[in-house]
Write a protein that holds these residues in place. Structure first.
Motif, PDB file in Angstrom:
ATOM      1  N   ILE A 129       5.712  -6.217  -7.115  1.00 15.10           N
ATOM      2  CA  ILE A 129       6.498  -6.735  -5.995  1.00 15.10           C
ATOM      3  C   ILE A 129       5.528  -7.142  -4.903  1.00 15.10           C
ATOM      4  N   VAL A 130       5.651  -8.363  -4.442  1.00 14.81           N
ATOM      5  CA  VAL A 130       4.793  -8.893  -3.384  1.00 14.81           C
ATOM      6  C   VAL A 130       5.676  -9.279  -2.215  1.00 14.81           C
ATOM      7  N   ASN A 131       5.471  -8.638  -1.078  1.00 15.51           N
ATOM      8  CA  ASN A 131       6.246  -8.923   0.130  1.00 15.51           C
ATOM      9  C   ASN A 131       5.365  -9.661   1.135  1.00 15.51           C
ATOM     10  N   ILE A 132       5.761 -10.878   1.455  1.00 14.02           N
ATOM     11  CA  ILE A 132       4.973 -11.683   2.392  1.00 14.02           C
ATOM     12  C   ILE A 132       5.337 -11.296   3.819  1.00 14.02           C
ATOM     13  N   SER A 133       4.395 -10.678   4.493  1.00 15.76           N
ATOM     14  CA  SER A 133       4.555 -10.275   5.888  1.00 15.76           C
ATOM     15  C   SER A 133       3.843 -11.299   6.764  1.00 15.76           C
ATOM     16  N   SER A 134       3.140 -10.858   7.777  1.00 20.77           N
ATOM     17  CA  SER A 134       2.419 -11.752   8.686  1.00 20.77           C
ATOM     18  C   SER A 134       1.456 -10.925   9.520  1.00 20.77           C
ATOM     19  N   GLU A 155       6.880  -4.229   6.047  1.00 22.62           N
ATOM     20  CA  GLU A 155       5.661  -3.523   5.664  1.00 22.62           C
ATOM     21  C   GLU A 155       5.900  -2.019   5.532  1.00 22.62           C
ATOM     22  N   GLY A 156       6.719  -1.454   6.417  1.00 20.10           N
ATOM     23  CA  GLY A 156       7.036  -0.039   6.303  1.00 20.10           C
ATOM     24  C   GLY A 156       7.746   0.273   5.000  1.00 20.10           C
ATOM     25  N   ILE A 157       8.697  -0.588   4.644  1.00 20.47           N
ATOM     26  CA  ILE A 157       9.405  -0.435   3.376  1.00 20.47           C
ATOM     27  C   ILE A 157       8.428  -0.572   2.210  1.00 20.47           C
ATOM     28  N   SER A 158       7.516  -1.528   2.310  1.00 20.29           N
ATOM     29  CA  SER A 158       6.531  -1.747   1.248  1.00 20.29           C
ATOM     30  C   SER A 158       5.658  -0.515   1.050  1.00 20.29           C
ATOM     31  N   GLY A 159       5.215   0.091   2.148  1.00 22.44           N
ATOM     32  CA  GLY A 159       4.336   1.244   2.047  1.00 22.44           C
ATOM     33  C   GLY A 159       4.994   2.420   1.354  1.00 22.44           C
ATOM     34  N   SER A 160       6.244   2.692   1.688  1.00 24.11           N
ATOM     35  CA  SER A 160       6.951   3.793   1.036  1.00 24.11           C
ATOM     36  C   SER A 160       7.232   3.469  -0.429  1.00 24.11           C
ATOM     37  N   THR A 173       2.751  -4.841  -3.029  1.00 32.60           N
ATOM     38  CA  THR A 173       1.721  -5.386  -2.144  1.00 32.60           C
ATOM     39  C   THR A 173       2.355  -6.027  -0.926  1.00 32.60           C
ATOM     40  N   ALA A 174       1.916  -5.611   0.253  1.00 40.22           N
ATOM     41  CA  ALA A 174       2.296  -6.289   1.495  1.00 40.22           C
ATOM     42  C   ALA A 174       1.176  -7.262   1.857  1.00 40.22           C
ATOM     43  N   VAL A 175       1.531  -8.508   2.054  1.00 36.88           N
ATOM     44  CA  VAL A 175       0.553  -9.563   2.335  1.00 36.88           C
ATOM     45  C   VAL A 175       0.691 -10.008   3.785  1.00 36.88           C
ATOM     46  N   GLU A 176      -0.408  -9.986   4.510  1.00 38.56           N
ATOM     47  CA  GLU A 176      -0.425 -10.453   5.902  1.00 38.56           C
ATOM     48  C   GLU A 176      -1.240 -11.745   6.002  1.00 38.56           C
ATOM     49  N   PRO A 177      -0.598 -12.900   5.931  1.00 35.24           N
ATOM     50  CA  PRO A 177      -1.335 -14.152   6.147  1.00 35.24           C
ATOM     51  C   PRO A 177      -1.578 -14.386   7.639  1.00 35.24           C
ATOM     52  N   GLY A 178      -2.656 -15.103   7.904  1.00 34.15           N
ATOM     53  CA  GLY A 178      -2.865 -15.637   9.240  1.00 34.15           C
ATOM     54  C   GLY A 178      -2.159 -16.980   9.339  1.00 34.15           C
ATOM     55  N   GLY A 179      -2.766 -17.928  10.039  1.00 28.97           N
ATOM     56  CA  GLY A 179      -2.151 -19.252  10.194  1.00 28.97           C
ATOM     57  C   GLY A 179      -2.459 -20.157   9.017  1.00 28.97           C
ATOM     58  N   PHE A 180      -1.415 -20.593   8.311  1.00 28.65           N
ATOM     59  CA  PHE A 180      -1.588 -21.516   7.199  1.00 28.65           C
ATOM     60  C   PHE A 180      -0.819 -22.799   7.471  1.00 28.65           C
ATOM     61  N   THR A 237      -4.181  -3.499  -8.314  1.00 20.93           N
ATOM     62  CA  THR A 237      -3.512  -4.396  -7.370  1.00 20.93           C
ATOM     63  C   THR A 237      -3.509  -3.764  -5.982  1.00 20.93           C
ATOM     64  N   PRO A 238      -3.946  -4.489  -4.954  1.00 23.98           N
ATOM     65  CA  PRO A 238      -3.995  -3.899  -3.611  1.00 23.98           C
ATOM     66  C   PRO A 238      -2.599  -3.679  -3.044  1.00 23.98           C
ATOM     67  N   ALA A 239      -2.452  -2.597  -2.286  1.00 22.64           N
ATOM     68  CA  ALA A 239      -1.189  -2.335  -1.592  1.00 22.64           C
ATOM     69  C   ALA A 239      -1.086  -3.166  -0.323  1.00 22.64           C
ATOM     70  N   PHE A 240      -2.221  -3.648   0.169  1.00 21.11           N
ATOM     71  CA  PHE A 240      -2.260  -4.417   1.411  1.00 21.11           C
ATOM     72  C   PHE A 240      -3.281  -5.523   1.255  1.00 21.11           C
ATOM     73  N   LEU A 241      -2.888  -6.744   1.633  1.00 17.45           N
ATOM     74  CA  LEU A 241      -3.762  -7.890   1.441  1.00 17.45           C
ATOM     75  C   LEU A 241      -3.694  -8.811   2.646  1.00 17.45           C
ATOM     76  N   LEU A 242      -4.847  -9.055   3.258  1.00 18.95           N
ATOM     77  CA  LEU A 242      -4.950 -10.038   4.332  1.00 18.95           C
ATOM     78  C   LEU A 242      -5.300 -11.394   3.737  1.00 18.95           C
ATOM     79  N   LEU A 243      -4.789 -12.463   4.341  1.00 16.50           N
ATOM     80  CA  LEU A 243      -5.107 -13.812   3.890  1.00 16.50           C
ATOM     81  C   LEU A 243      -5.568 -14.642   5.088  1.00 16.50           C
ATOM     82  N   GLY A 244      -6.781 -15.144   5.016  1.00 13.30           N
ATOM     83  CA  GLY A 244      -7.299 -16.004   6.066  1.00 13.30           C
ATOM     84  C   GLY A 244      -8.359 -15.327   6.915  1.00 13.30           C
ATOM     85  N   ALA A 245      -9.395 -16.093   7.267  1.00 10.93           N
ATOM     86  CA  ALA A 245     -10.444 -15.561   8.133  1.00 10.93           C
ATOM     87  C   ALA A 245      -9.882 -15.152   9.490  1.00 10.93           C
TER      88      ALA A 245
END
Length: 276
Positions: A129-134, A155-160, A173-180, A237-245
């Motif tokens: 399950i991949v949840n796109i956060s920010s 993200e809280g739901i994802s962590g539990s 996995t909770a994904v935190e993208p920057g500006g795309f 598989t990471p539980a938390f993933l950042l996307l973008g410099a």
């Protein structure tokens, strides 16, 4: 070959991810409120792409999307909760109905999707399950309090869930993208009807009429899609993933500032216990 179900595929990251998944030879259930926006995907990949109309706030449509995935491909191996939108308003300016609609789409919609696919994943003892956060959930910009709160809730739901489902062979996995460079700051961004003058120098600067970010974001959705696929297919598989410099920079800045605050108040924070 795995089967992916991706919400919000009409534009942006969802579309880029759907295309990348299909190009790798996987099955993909691609969804949008208007399936006409998905025609090129189903035309290009007639045997592996299935377009389904889906509003994630509609429980009947959620159940229907998962059933169609199961009927066509046998089940859902990877769920990507990407559908969502932004809302700009100072907290005082926020309209109650607007805020509830935001949470219905950004939080409760993903939860409905998760609940719909989990029985199958649990039965197979596998899935992702991949949840796109920010990154907004972490930096909490002025004018984005409600949006940041909706993503922080996800993200809280994802962590539990990650702790609940890991023993069952299912990753979260909770994904935190920057500006795309997507439609997020354009078509997918709404705001309050009311603007209070006292917030002109804070939240007001980020209202749509004053924001010049759209179309200039540094992130490439196609490259982000590849990283998400790599993360899902990784041995761990990471539980938390950042996307973008920019997301990496913002994460480090927030962590540093938070640590400094904790240290300034450490003694007082630790002085709240009973003394004998």
């Amino acid at each position: 070959m795995t089967t992916w179900l991706i919400t919000g595929c009409s534009t942006g990251l969802g579309r880029a991810l759907a295309k990348a998944v299909l190009e790798k030879g996987h099955n993909a259930v691609v969804t949008a409120r208007d399936t006409a926006t998905l025609q090129d995907l189903t035309t290009g990949f007639p045997t592996t792409a299935l377009a389904v109309g889906l509003d994630v706030t509609d429980a009947t449509q959620v159940a229907n999307a998962v059933k169609k995935a199961e009927d066509r491909f046998g089940g859902v191996d990877v769920l990507v909760n990407n559908a969502g939108y932004g809302y700009r308003a100072a907290v005082e300016e926020g309209d109650g109905e607007d805020v509830r609609a935001l949470f219905d789409t950004n939080v409760f919609g993903p939860v409905s999707m998760i609940k719909a696919v989990l029985p199958g994943m649990r039965a197979r003892r596998s899935g992702a399950i991949v949840n796109i956060s920010s990154i907004g959930a972490r930096i909490c910009p002025p004018g984005s309090g409600y949006y940041a709160a909706s993503k922080a809730a996800l993200e809280g739901i994802s962590g539990s869930m990650q702790k609940e489902l890991a023993p069952l062979g299912i990753s979260v996995t909770a994904v935190e993208p920057g500006g795309f460079r997507t439609d997020f700051a354009g078509r997918s961004l709404t705001q309050s009807a009311e603007a209070i003058d006292d917030y002109a120098d804070t939240a007001g600067k980020r209202r749509k009429e004053n924001d010049t970010v759209h179309g200039t974001q540094p992130g490439d959705p196609d490259k982000a899609a590849q990283v998400i696929i790599d993360a899902v297919e990784a041995e761990e598989t990471p539980a938390f993933l950042l996307l973008g410099a920019d997301a990496l920079y913002a994460y480090d800045a927030v962590e540093e500032a938070t640590r400094a605050e904790v240290e300034r108040w450490r003694e007082r924070s630790g002085s709240t216990g009973y003394t004998e």
